[in-house]
Design a protein around this motif. Sequence first.
Motif, mmCIF file in Angstrom:
data_model
loop_
_atom_site.group_PDB
_atom_site.id
_atom_site.type_symbol
_atom_site.label_atom_id
_atom_site.label_comp_id
_atom_site.label_asym_id
_atom_site.label_seq_id
_atom_site.Cartn_x
_atom_site.Cartn_y
_atom_site.Cartn_z
ATOM 1 N N SER A 96 0.812 -1.213 0.000
ATOM 2 C CA SER A 96 0.000 0.000 0.000
ATOM 3 C C SER A 96 0.848 1.266 0.000
ATOM 4 O O SER A 96 0.529 2.239 -0.693
ATOM 5 N N SER A 97 1.941 1.250 0.765
ATOM 6 C CA SER A 97 2.787 2.440 0.864
ATOM 7 C C SER A 97 3.401 2.819 -0.472
ATOM 8 O O SER A 97 3.769 3.982 -0.684
ATOM 9 N N ARG A 98 3.500 1.864 -1.371
ATOM 10 C CA ARG A 98 4.052 2.113 -2.695
ATOM 11 C C ARG A 98 2.968 2.339 -3.741
ATOM 12 O O ARG A 98 3.030 3.294 -4.521
ATOM 13 N N VAL A 99 1.990 1.471 -3.752
ATOM 14 C CA VAL A 99 0.973 1.477 -4.809
ATOM 15 C C VAL A 99 -0.125 2.504 -4.538
ATOM 16 O O VAL A 99 -0.433 3.345 -5.397
ATOM 17 N N ASP A 100 -0.720 2.459 -3.353
ATOM 18 C CA ASP A 100 -1.810 3.388 -3.045
ATOM 19 C C ASP A 100 -1.314 4.828 -2.998
ATOM 20 O O ASP A 100 -2.063 5.760 -3.322
ATOM 21 N N SER A 154 9.885 6.713 -10.628
ATOM 22 C CA SER A 154 9.512 5.897 -9.476
ATOM 23 C C SER A 154 10.639 4.975 -9.040
ATOM 24 O O SER A 154 11.325 4.369 -9.869
ATOM 25 N N ALA A 155 10.802 4.865 -7.735
ATOM 26 C CA ALA A 155 11.660 3.816 -7.198
ATOM 27 C C ALA A 155 11.041 2.461 -7.520
ATOM 28 O O ALA A 155 9.834 2.333 -7.707
ATOM 29 N N SER A 156 11.885 1.456 -7.597
ATOM 30 C CA SER A 156 11.455 0.070 -7.737
ATOM 31 C C SER A 156 12.544 -0.772 -7.091
ATOM 32 O O SER A 156 13.498 -0.225 -6.529
ATOM 33 N N ASN A 200 8.619 -14.926 -8.790
ATOM 34 C CA ASN A 200 7.305 -15.348 -8.307
ATOM 35 C C ASN A 200 7.218 -15.373 -6.781
ATOM 36 O O ASN A 200 6.457 -16.146 -6.207
ATOM 37 N N ASP A 201 8.012 -14.526 -6.111
ATOM 38 C CA ASP A 201 7.935 -14.455 -4.659
ATOM 39 C C ASP A 201 7.335 -13.116 -4.236
ATOM 40 O O ASP A 201 6.931 -12.300 -5.069
ATOM 41 N N PHE A 202 7.280 -12.878 -2.926
ATOM 42 C CA PHE A 202 6.610 -11.677 -2.421
ATOM 43 C C PHE A 202 7.268 -10.390 -2.902
ATOM 44 O O PHE A 202 6.592 -9.448 -3.328
ATOM 45 N N LEU A 203 8.601 -10.306 -2.838
ATOM 46 C CA LEU A 203 9.267 -9.077 -3.250
ATOM 47 C C LEU A 203 9.093 -8.808 -4.741
ATOM 48 O O LEU A 203 9.013 -7.654 -5.169
ATOM 49 N N SER A 204 9.020 -9.872 -5.530
ATOM 50 C CA SER A 204 8.721 -9.702 -6.957
ATOM 51 C C SER A 204 7.321 -9.123 -7.140
ATOM 52 O O SER A 204 7.099 -8.212 -7.947
ATOM 53 N N GLU A 205 6.377 -9.664 -6.377
ATOM 54 C CA GLU A 205 4.996 -9.165 -6.449
ATOM 55 C C GLU A 205 4.943 -7.679 -6.103
ATOM 56 O O GLU A 205 4.266 -6.894 -6.780
ATOM 57 N N VAL A 206 5.661 -7.303 -5.059
ATOM 58 C CA VAL A 206 5.694 -5.894 -4.645
ATOM 59 C C VAL A 206 6.183 -5.012 -5.776
ATOM 60 O O VAL A 206 5.562 -3.991 -6.109
ATOM 61 N N THR A 207 7.288 -5.374 -6.400
ATOM 62 C CA THR A 207 7.873 -4.518 -7.433
ATOM 63 C C THR A 207 7.027 -4.486 -8.699
ATOM 64 O O THR A 207 6.943 -3.451 -9.360
ATOM 65 N N VAL A 208 6.393 -5.596 -9.045
ATOM 66 C CA VAL A 208 5.508 -5.607 -10.211
ATOM 67 C C VAL A 208 4.345 -4.635 -10.000
ATOM 68 O O VAL A 208 4.021 -3.813 -10.878
ATOM 69 N N LEU A 209 3.716 -4.703 -8.836
ATOM 70 C CA LEU A 209 2.603 -3.804 -8.536
ATOM 71 C C LEU A 209 3.066 -2.358 -8.459
ATOM 72 O O LEU A 209 2.376 -1.436 -8.913
ATOM 73 N N TRP A 210 4.243 -2.157 -7.902
ATOM 74 C CA TRP A 210 4.861 -0.834 -7.784
ATOM 75 C C TRP A 210 5.040 -0.215 -9.169
ATOM 76 O O TRP A 210 4.685 0.949 -9.410
ATOM 77 N N GLU A 269 3.245 3.101 -14.123
ATOM 78 C CA GLU A 269 2.877 3.097 -15.540
ATOM 79 C C GLU A 269 1.525 3.756 -15.797
ATOM 80 O O GLU A 269 1.253 4.246 -16.903
ATOM 81 N N GLU A 270 0.666 3.797 -14.773
ATOM 82 C CA GLU A 270 -0.643 4.432 -14.922
ATOM 83 C C GLU A 270 -0.513 5.913 -15.273
ATOM 84 O O GLU A 270 -1.364 6.472 -15.956
ATOM 85 N N PHE A 271 0.554 6.543 -14.818
ATOM 86 C CA PHE A 271 0.759 7.963 -15.129
ATOM 87 C C PHE A 271 0.961 8.164 -16.630
ATOM 88 O O PHE A 271 0.556 9.189 -17.183
ATOM 89 N N ARG A 272 1.597 7.189 -17.279
ATOM 90 C CA ARG A 272 1.763 7.257 -18.722
ATOM 91 C C ARG A 272 0.483 6.824 -19.434
ATOM 92 O O ARG A 272 0.029 7.473 -20.385
ATOM 93 N N ASP A 273 -0.091 5.715 -18.973
ATOM 94 C CA ASP A 273 -1.292 5.185 -19.620
ATOM 95 C C ASP A 273 -2.447 6.178 -19.580
ATOM 96 O O ASP A 273 -3.247 6.242 -20.519
ATOM 97 N N GLN A 274 -2.527 6.947 -18.490
ATOM 98 C CA GLN A 274 -3.598 7.941 -18.347
ATOM 99 C C GLN A 274 -3.195 9.301 -18.928
ATOM 100 O O GLN A 274 -3.922 10.283 -18.775
ATOM 101 N N GLN A 275 -2.034 9.323 -19.575
ATOM 102 C CA GLN A 275 -1.521 10.529 -20.241
ATOM 103 C C GLN A 275 -1.381 11.713 -19.274
ATOM 104 O O GLN A 275 -1.602 12.863 -19.642
ATOM 105 N N ILE A 276 -0.984 11.398 -18.053
ATOM 106 C CA ILE A 276 -0.730 12.434 -17.060
ATOM 107 C C ILE A 276 0.745 12.842 -17.094
ATOM 108 O O ILE A 276 1.080 14.015 -16.952
ATOM 109 N N ALA A 277 1.633 11.869 -17.280
ATOM 110 C CA ALA A 277 3.065 12.141 -17.368
ATOM 111 C C ALA A 277 3.560 11.880 -18.785
ATOM 112 O O ALA A 277 3.175 10.891 -19.408
ATOM 113 N N GLU A 278 4.417 12.771 -19.279
ATOM 114 C CA GLU A 278 5.001 12.566 -20.601
ATOM 115 C C GLU A 278 5.909 11.337 -20.602
ATOM 116 O O GLU A 278 5.978 10.617 -21.592
#
Length: 302
Positions: free
Chosen positions: A84-88, A109-111, A133-143, A148-157
């Motif tokens: 949550s501290s990273r994604v939310d 973004s940090a990763s 496929n472990d927890f830390l991998s899951e964290v970084t993928v979600l992070w 990427e949403e900033f690009r997909d939503q055309q908020i960040a160049e």
Amino acid sequence: MKEIVLITGANGLIAKELSKQLTPKYSVRFLTRKKKNDHEFEWDIAKGTLDERALENVSHIIHLAGAGVAEKRWTDERKKEIISSRVDSARLILKALQKNRQNIRSFISASGINYYGTETTDKIFTEEDMPGNDFLSEVTVLWERAAEEFRDQQIAERVVQLRTGVVLSEKEGALKKMLPTIRAGIGSPLGSGKQYMPWIHIRDICSMYRFAMENTEIHRAFNAVAPEHATNRELTQTAAQVLNKPLFMPNVPAFVLKIIFGELSVAVLEGSRASTEKIRNAGFRFEFPHLKPALSDLLQKK
């Protein structure tokens, strides 16, 4: 007029050092849980609140916020907090920008280098490899997806993710925790000691964030570790050499660390190498590509 850079994770090591690099050229602001200075603005990720004055006229956002993965045992609650501290937190910023119909030039973004998994292998990972496929991998993928949403939503160049390893600093982090036993002559490698510890000098990681922010051809993920690979044993031995201390204690057995730290022990008992070819080909030059000079710079200051 100076461009405005907003940094999250204001109390972290990288944020504090990076702001020193940026301040001469940029106007730096921080998002923090507790405002102390005029250039700081409060947010509360759990409540979904953010002082939107922090975003006024911002050109770049450097997202460093994230609960420390090695600070507490990984209970289910702690795992949720780490994600949550990273994604939310990223989503909270995105929603505020969307609400104000505001665009930014870059979202950096940090990763984590644990994107590739924590299992020790002989493979040298590149940015084209699939996640583990472990927890830390899951964290970084979600992070990274949140970024990427900033690009997909055309908020960040542009969006850039820096997959960071162990940041070496005498002030905070893994190296500082190692120093008391090494200085006392009782330092020891952890587990087998053969696991790789992708590392980077604090000045290099800060320079890499600035490089990523200022170079418009930089996009997506980059491994943010030094070119020279080092195992846990080599890192411990080199630190002892730099401090002119003996290192004769036996390794700390893996089972002891598993008892103490539980699932969290994988963060120190496993690790592989990662390539820096992509960031170097993009033009970045390391000040400290080799371990011994990096540790000498940090540990032999007068």
